[in-house]
Design an enzyme around this catalytic site. Structure first.
Site, PDB file in Angstrom:
ATOM      1  N   GLY A  11      -0.831 -23.702   8.387  1.00  0.00           N
ATOM      2  CA  GLY A  11      -1.383 -23.815   9.728  1.00  0.00           C
ATOM      3  C   GLY A  11      -1.238 -25.231  10.229  1.00  0.00           C
ATOM      4  O   GLY A  11      -0.341 -25.974   9.816  1.00  0.00           O
ATOM      5  N   CYS A  12      -2.126 -25.626  11.091  1.00  0.00           N
ATOM      6  CA  CYS A  12      -2.085 -26.966  11.678  1.00  0.00           C
ATOM      7  C   CYS A  12      -2.132 -28.023  10.587  1.00  0.00           C
ATOM      8  O   CYS A  12      -3.032 -28.012   9.746  1.00  0.00           O
ATOM      9  CB  CYS A  12      -3.271 -27.139  12.623  1.00  0.00           C
ATOM     10  SG  CYS A  12      -3.375 -28.775  13.346  1.00  0.00           S
ATOM     11  N   PHE A  13      -1.174 -28.928  10.600  1.00  0.00           N
ATOM     12  CA  PHE A  13      -1.131 -29.933   9.540  1.00  0.00           C
ATOM     13  C   PHE A  13      -2.335 -30.868   9.581  1.00  0.00           C
ATOM     14  O   PHE A  13      -2.672 -31.475   8.589  1.00  0.00           O
ATOM     15  CB  PHE A  13       0.174 -30.701   9.490  1.00  0.00           C
ATOM     16  CG  PHE A  13       0.728 -31.236  10.791  1.00  0.00           C
ATOM     17  CD1 PHE A  13      -0.068 -31.733  11.808  1.00  0.00           C
ATOM     18  CD2 PHE A  13       2.096 -31.249  10.968  1.00  0.00           C
ATOM     19  CE1 PHE A  13       0.461 -32.236  12.982  1.00  0.00           C
ATOM     20  CE2 PHE A  13       2.657 -31.764  12.143  1.00  0.00           C
ATOM     21  CZ  PHE A  13       1.827 -32.252  13.150  1.00  0.00           C
TER      22      PHE A  13
END
EC number: 1.8.4.11
Length: 176
Positions: A11-13
């Protein structure tokens, strides 16, 4: 010191840095992009879905202090491995969950860990996280690096859904 690296997408880093960075033996965690066909992509290009890249973190670690196997265990505890279409509120291919292996040893460890997680019965849906060979890794723009420290309010707002899910699934467990 025995310096190695690992690459994980979940997902979002922004949400993947802190859990690794806090571990003993971690030398550096870099947010970036991997797996696509455009050299040196920008965040906007990756978000467009046209580059084939996935947001990921590259973790440099001292294998004499923390093992790749331990990192994979931490990885499982940061993601929803049953969701191939993104992670939590982050949807699309650029947010898919992937373990990118850099050698045969990493591939075997990741595959064995995935099989153990599947056999554990912790999830009532199939584990769909893919295990793929690593490709070129491009660091993200500076404003994405250590986002949780630079923008704590925005980070916590973005991380809240993930944190609740992980608490529901894992509680205080350290096992994968």
């Amino acid at each position: 010191m025995k310096k190695e690296s690992a690459i994980f997408a979940g997902g979002c880093f922004w949400c993947m840095v802190q859990p690794f960075e806090e571990q003993p033996g971690i030398l550096n965690v870099t947010s970036g992009y991997t797996g696509g066909h455009v050299p040196n992509p920008t965040y906007e290009q990756v978000c467009s879905g046209q580059t084939g890249h996935t947001e990921a973190v590259k973790i440099e670690f001292d294998a004499a202090v923390i093992s790749y196997e331990q990192l994979v265990t931490i990885y499982w505890q940061q993601t929803d491995p049953t969701d191939a279409l993104g992670q939590f509120q982050d949807r699309g291919d650029s947010y898919r969950p992937v373990i990118f292996y850099q050698n045969e040893t990493q591939r075997k460890i990741a595959e064995a860990s995935k099989a153990a997680l599947e056999a554990s019965g912790r999830y009532n849906q199939p584990i769909v996280t893919t295990i793929e060979p690593a490709a070129a890794f491009y660091p993200a723009e500076d404003y994405h690096q250590q986002f949780y420290l630079k923008n704590p309010r925005r980070y916590h707002a973005n991380h809240a859904l993930r944190a609740q899910y992980l608490a529901d699934v894992w509680g205080d467990s350290d096992e994968a």
